[in-house]
Scaffold this motif. Sequence first.
Motif, PDB file in Angstrom:
ATOM      1  N   GLN A  33       0.857  -1.182   0.000  1.00  0.00           N
ATOM      2  CA  GLN A  33       0.000   0.000   0.000  1.00  0.00           C
ATOM      3  C   GLN A  33       0.894   1.233   0.000  1.00  0.00           C
ATOM      4  O   GLN A  33       1.968   1.229   0.603  1.00  0.00           O
ATOM      5  N   PHE A  35       0.761   5.444   0.816  1.00  0.00           N
ATOM      6  CA  PHE A  35       0.012   6.495   1.506  1.00  0.00           C
ATOM      7  C   PHE A  35       0.747   7.823   1.361  1.00  0.00           C
ATOM      8  O   PHE A  35       1.966   7.858   1.215  1.00  0.00           O
ATOM      9  N   GLN A  37       1.094  11.267   3.697  1.00  0.00           N
ATOM     10  CA  GLN A  37       0.781  11.883   4.989  1.00  0.00           C
ATOM     11  C   GLN A  37       0.996  13.386   4.895  1.00  0.00           C
ATOM     12  O   GLN A  37       2.072  13.840   4.472  1.00  0.00           O
ATOM     13  N   SER A  42      -2.469  13.368   8.859  1.00  0.00           N
ATOM     14  CA  SER A  42      -3.482  12.535   8.209  1.00  0.00           C
ATOM     15  C   SER A  42      -2.879  11.742   7.062  1.00  0.00           C
ATOM     16  O   SER A  42      -2.124  12.291   6.253  1.00  0.00           O
ATOM     17  N   LEU A  43      -3.222  10.470   7.006  1.00  0.00           N
ATOM     18  CA  LEU A  43      -2.714   9.569   5.964  1.00  0.00           C
ATOM     19  C   LEU A  43      -3.800   9.317   4.944  1.00  0.00           C
ATOM     20  O   LEU A  43      -4.896   8.875   5.280  1.00  0.00           O
ATOM     21  N   MET A  44      -3.463   9.563   3.690  1.00  0.00           N
ATOM     22  CA  MET A  44      -4.412   9.357   2.607  1.00  0.00           C
ATOM     23  C   MET A  44      -3.975   8.137   1.800  1.00  0.00           C
ATOM     24  O   MET A  44      -2.798   7.984   1.465  1.00  0.00           O
ATOM     25  N   ASN A  45      -4.929   7.265   1.516  1.00  0.00           N
ATOM     26  CA  ASN A  45      -4.617   6.102   0.682  1.00  0.00           C
ATOM     27  C   ASN A  45      -4.344   6.532  -0.743  1.00  0.00           C
ATOM     28  O   ASN A  45      -5.093   7.320  -1.310  1.00  0.00           O
ATOM     29  N   TYR A  48      -3.457   0.427  -3.357  1.00  0.00           N
ATOM     30  CA  TYR A  48      -3.332  -0.898  -2.770  1.00  0.00           C
ATOM     31  C   TYR A  48      -3.007  -1.836  -3.932  1.00  0.00           C
ATOM     32  O   TYR A  48      -3.740  -1.870  -4.930  1.00  0.00           O
ATOM     33  N   PHE A  86       4.559   7.084   2.229  1.00  0.00           N
ATOM     34  CA  PHE A  86       4.906   5.831   2.892  1.00  0.00           C
ATOM     35  C   PHE A  86       4.413   4.653   2.067  1.00  0.00           C
ATOM     36  O   PHE A  86       3.317   4.698   1.494  1.00  0.00           O
TER      37      PHE A  86
ATOM     38  N   ASN B   1     -10.636  11.183   2.464  1.00  0.00           N
ATOM     39  CA  ASN B   1     -11.285  10.002   1.927  1.00  0.00           C
ATOM     40  C   ASN B   1     -11.556   8.949   3.013  1.00  0.00           C
ATOM     41  O   ASN B   1     -12.249   7.976   2.782  1.00  0.00           O
ATOM     42  N   THR B 102      -6.854  -2.980   2.157  1.00  0.00           N
ATOM     43  CA  THR B 102      -6.265  -1.685   2.434  1.00  0.00           C
ATOM     44  C   THR B 102      -6.687  -1.126   3.785  1.00  0.00           C
ATOM     45  O   THR B 102      -7.782  -1.397   4.272  1.00  0.00           O
ATOM     46  N   PHE B 105      -6.925   5.167   7.516  1.00  0.00           N
ATOM     47  CA  PHE B 105      -6.460   5.751   8.764  1.00  0.00           C
ATOM     48  C   PHE B 105      -7.316   6.932   9.198  1.00  0.00           C
ATOM     49  O   PHE B 105      -7.837   7.691   8.375  1.00  0.00           O
ATOM     50  N   GLY B 106      -7.398   7.108  10.514  1.00  0.00           N
ATOM     51  CA  GLY B 106      -7.912   8.341  11.085  1.00  0.00           C
ATOM     52  C   GLY B 106      -6.827   9.388  11.096  1.00  0.00           C
ATOM     53  O   GLY B 106      -5.697   9.142  10.643  1.00  0.00           O
ATOM     54  N   SER B 107      -7.161  10.569  11.627  1.00  0.00           N
ATOM     55  CA  SER B 107      -6.204  11.676  11.639  1.00  0.00           C
ATOM     56  C   SER B 107      -5.195  11.581  12.775  1.00  0.00           C
ATOM     57  O   SER B 107      -4.261  12.376  12.820  1.00  0.00           O
TER      58      SER B 107
END
Lengths: 109, 114
Positions: A33, A35, A37, A42-45, A48, A86, B1, B102, B105-107
């Motif tokens: 995956q 990501f 950050q 906050s981590l955004m996808n 995958y 990441f 998202n 997948t 994640f939260g903040s």
Amino acid sequence: GDKVKQSPSALSLQEGTNSALRCNFSIAATTVQWFLQNPRGSLMNLFYLVPGTKENGRLKSAFDSKESYSTLHIRDAQLEDSGTYFCAAVSGGNYKPTFGKGTSLVVHP
Amino acid sequence: NSKVIQTPRYLVKGQGQKAKMRCIPEKGHPVVFWYQQNKNNEFKFLINFQNQEVLQQIDMTEKRFSAECPSNSPCSLEIQSSEAGDSALYLCASSPGGGAETLYFGSGTRLTVL
């Protein structure tokens, strides 16, 4: 040593240019995956992946499980692409993603 | 998202105090993870759940950390006696489960132990 090694650790790009980030695995990764950050944490996808490639807009990612690496290509970099990228890999049936230490990207005008 | 909700956003505690943080996973996601991210960006897996059951946890979690995911209530992670080295960003993630899927994640909760 690190099970998931990311390179480079830091990168500076001019807006509009292209670049590639890489993850090398010393574990038998089966899925990866990616990501992004932001500075607030906050981590955004992004992606995958099972072995293969995926594309989403200006981003494209590939995962080669035999050669144990994954790449993330950024095309036409924009200011909003700045942040820390990441990758995280899962190996075998132990579903506990292992993260790399990140690539810090700054896109400047 | 992501629709994973973590509270509080920031938490400041003195050494020896309890520190508790909460996570509401995305609706329909039975798998929940807790990770600790230190100032060097290193992610440390702490524990994961499937529904209310612990799947895996590390030694640290077994000793000073406690976590649960009760049905119909937020998941929680609590540090019984905070230490300076616990200062970090605590990230909760949920997953649809069913295999290697997948993470969302939260903040995060940023814990500072003075």
